[in-house]
Design a protein around this motif. Structure first.
Motif, short mmCIF file in Angstrom:
data_model
loop_
_atom_site.label_atom_id
_atom_site.label_comp_id
_atom_site.label_asym_id
_atom_site.label_seq_id
_atom_site.Cartn_x
_atom_site.Cartn_y
_atom_site.Cartn_z
N ARG A 25 40.29 0.54 -2.99
CA ARG A 25 39.17 1.42 -2.62
C ARG A 25 37.80 0.79 -2.79
NH1 ARG A 25 40.37 7.51 -4.56
NH2 ARG A 25 42.33 7.82 -3.45
N CYS A 47 35.25 -2.69 5.94
CA CYS A 47 34.25 -1.86 6.63
C CYS A 47 32.94 -2.59 6.88
CB CYS A 47 33.99 -0.58 5.83
SG CYS A 47 35.38 0.57 5.86
N ASP A 98 35.70 3.55 -6.67
CA ASP A 98 35.89 4.00 -5.30
C ASP A 98 34.94 3.26 -4.37
OD1 ASP A 98 37.17 5.60 -3.37
OD2 ASP A 98 37.12 7.31 -4.72
N PHE A 99 34.98 3.58 -3.09
CA PHE A 99 34.17 2.92 -2.07
C PHE A 99 32.70 2.82 -2.50
CE2 PHE A 99 31.90 2.44 1.89
CZ PHE A 99 32.73 1.63 2.65
N LEU A 130 38.71 -2.17 0.91
CA LEU A 130 38.19 -1.26 1.94
C LEU A 130 36.72 -1.53 2.28
CD1 LEU A 130 38.74 1.12 3.83
CD2 LEU A 130 38.23 2.65 1.91
N PRO A 131 35.81 -1.63 1.31
CA PRO A 131 34.41 -1.92 1.66
C PRO A 131 34.25 -3.28 2.36
CG PRO A 131 34.53 -1.07 -0.56
CD PRO A 131 35.94 -1.33 -0.12
N SER A 163 31.51 -0.10 -4.87
CA SER A 163 31.77 -1.49 -4.48
C SER A 163 30.69 -2.46 -4.97
CB SER A 163 31.96 -1.61 -2.97
OG SER A 163 30.77 -1.26 -2.29
#
Length: 168
Positions: free
Chosen positions: A74, A82, A27-28, A78-79, A31
């Motif tokens: 994820r 972001c 998940d995030f 995503l990271p 990372s």
């Protein structure tokens, strides 16, 4: 686990446990220890950017069951978005990744709770009870239309207060 140049560990096993997820999704927050898919991450980010220029910022990640689609999205894509897709107009991203089972026992109130979390869209919090009242009195389609209108209002409100952000 230590980084190539860092003196401090990038993953403190005593604090975070084993970085090896087995069959669980990365998940995030994983990372830092998600690696080996850099080419796919770049490919998805490039395609997403191209799609955004065309007015449809959507990329479907498909593959066999257990091939790491969720982890790629994820803990990889995503990271990266972001952390690196930041500019003067949009200083930060907010995100929400969830499974429908996390919205139990009722999909709509669960979705409202998830979206109004402090890290996601707390600006929707002022409309929370109103949205739940609307849901109780109308069908899902009518609720969804009203919800999207309220969400747009909340995002515009946050933008006007200098809290501009992008939501994934």
């Amino acid at each position: 686990l230590a980084g190539e140049t860092a003196n401090e560990p990038i993953w403190d096993i005593n604090e975070k446990g084993s970085p090896y997820r087995g069959l669980d999704v990365f998940d995030f927050e994983h990372s830092d220890v998600f690696f080996g898919r850099e080419d796919e991450i770049v490919a998805v980010r490039t395609l997403l950017r191209e799609q955004a220029r065309r007015g449809c910022p959507f990329v479907l990640i498909s593959g066999a069951s257990g091939s790491g689609k969720s982890s790629l999205a994820r803990a990889g894509v995503l990271p990266e978005i972001c952390h690196f897709e930041i500019d003067s107009a949009v200083p930060g991203w907010r995100h929400l990744a969830l499974r429908p089972s996390q919205l139990a026992p009722d999909l709509v109130p669960g979705l409202v709770r998830a979206l109004t979390h402090a890290d996601v869209l707390p600006e929707l919090g002022e409309w929370l009870s109103d949205l739940l009242d609307i849901h109780a009195g109308v069908g899902f389609s009518a609720w969804l239309i009203r919800f999207s209108m309220r969400a747009t209002d909340a995002i515009n409100f946050a933008t006007q207060k200098g809290k501009r952000t992008r939501v994934i």
